[in-house]
Motif scaffolding. Structure first.
Motif, short mmCIF file in Angstrom:
data_model
loop_
_atom_site.label_atom_id
_atom_site.label_comp_id
_atom_site.label_asym_id
_atom_site.label_seq_id
_atom_site.Cartn_x
_atom_site.Cartn_y
_atom_site.Cartn_z
N SER A 1 0.88 -1.22 -0.44
CA SER A 1 0.31 0.26 -0.19
C SER A 1 0.67 1.36 -0.04
CB SER A 1 -1.43 0.02 1.11
OG SER A 1 -1.83 -0.97 1.37
N ALA B 1 -7.78 0.76 -3.05
CA ALA B 1 -8.12 -0.40 -2.21
C ALA B 1 -10.21 -0.64 -2.62
CB ALA B 1 -8.80 0.54 -0.47
N SER C 1 -9.85 -2.83 -5.47
CA SER C 1 -9.44 -4.04 -5.14
C SER C 1 -10.47 -4.91 -4.33
CB SER C 1 -8.27 -4.52 -3.90
OG SER C 1 -7.21 -3.99 -4.40
N GLY D 1 -6.25 -3.48 0.60
CA GLY D 1 -7.73 -3.75 -0.49
C GLY D 1 -7.76 -4.87 -0.58
#
Length: 283
Positions: free
Chosen positions: A83, A217, A220, A233
């Motif tokens: 991330s 996120a 995902s 995510g």
């Protein structure tokens, strides 16, 4: 002596600005987690265990397991790396593109400014997240594509900031002097305009890291993230189907996202207060 004075100046800024100080402390925590992930993670995040959807506190699984038996804590720790990488690289791309486009528009002015401004307005009117969805759906959900697409769809704010800075700076005496001495326009733009107008972009780019992490996120969560990497995510996406009896899977990953977004917001807002003369004067 210079290093010591710089160190004391940084300390003074941090003491004065509680937001920046808090944000940097939180960022250090995130970086330490990302760097020492192999040491901190109790398990291999890809390893499958027999204990499926076990609640937090299960022996050997502090934050429980997901639907495939993977350790949630280990996934979140390793997801910090992914991330942060996505956020920093995507925000850097947006910062670079926006700075160059905004500097060209503001410094050259005239027809160039009008054309570039219309180009910026077109991107502002286009929902960037849906544009990202279309591109990822067409070209695949590889993490490299995701970072590039997020970066290339979130540069407009930086471009507008840099354009305003360039319009203001090109009227300054030192720019007029450089023009009178025969320095080329490109040289003036890259040697004087951009270096002197970059400070608001730095603060904006820091905040864009949060937006990039949220965008990944969101992708995902919709099933368009890279399935081959561990990211927050992806954890939320896999955990949503287990919400009735496995709330912890998505919840803890969501808390990690909120924590990181808050961290970069505090740093960005703190930098904005430090680098903006008007805000600093108000303080």
């Amino acid at each position: 002596m210079k290093k010591e004075s710089l160190f004391h100046a940084i300390l003074r800024v941090l003491k004065k600005n509680s937001q920046l100080r808090t944000g940097i402390i939180l960022l250090i925590v995130l970086l330490l987690v990302a760097i020492f992930a192999p040491v901190l993670a109790p398990c291999d995040p890809y390893q499958l265990y027999d204990a499926l959807v076990k609640p937090p506190g299960t022996p050997g699984h502090l934050l429980g397991t997901d639907g495939l038996g993977r350790d949630v804590l280990s996934e979140i720790i390793y997801g910090t790396r992914t991330s942060l990488m996505i956020g920093v690289i995507a925000a850097s791309i947006a910062g670079l593109v926006g700075t160059c486009i905004g500097a060209v528009a503001g410094f050259f002015g005239g027809k160039v400014d009008r054309v570039v401004s219309e180009f910026i307005n077109f991107f502002l009117m286009t929902p960037s997240f849906f544009l990202t969805l279309i591109v990822v759906a067409l070209f695949g959900s590889n993490i490299i594509y995701i970072m590039i697409v997020i970066g290339l769809t979130s540069w407009t704010g930086n471009a507008r900031l840099m354009r305003a800075q360039a319009i203001s700076l090109k009227q300054r005496t030192f720019i007029k002097s450089a023009q009178a001495m025969g320095e080329s326009r490109l040289s003036i733009m890259f040697r004087h305009i951009i270096p002197n107008g970059i400070f608001p972009i730095i603060a904006q780019t820091t905040m864009n890291v949060s937006g990039a992490i949220l965008s990944e996120a969101g992708l995902s969560f919709l099933g368009l993230g890279d399935p081959n990497v561990v990211s927050w995510g992806q954890i939320i996406y896999h955990g949503k189907q287990y919400m009735p009896n496995g709330w912890w899977i998505s919840t803890f990953a969501g808390v990690a996202v909120v924590f990181t977004v808050l961290t970069f917001f505090l740093i960005g807002d703190g930098l904005n207060r430090v680098l903006s003369p008007k805000m600093d004067a108000n303080n």
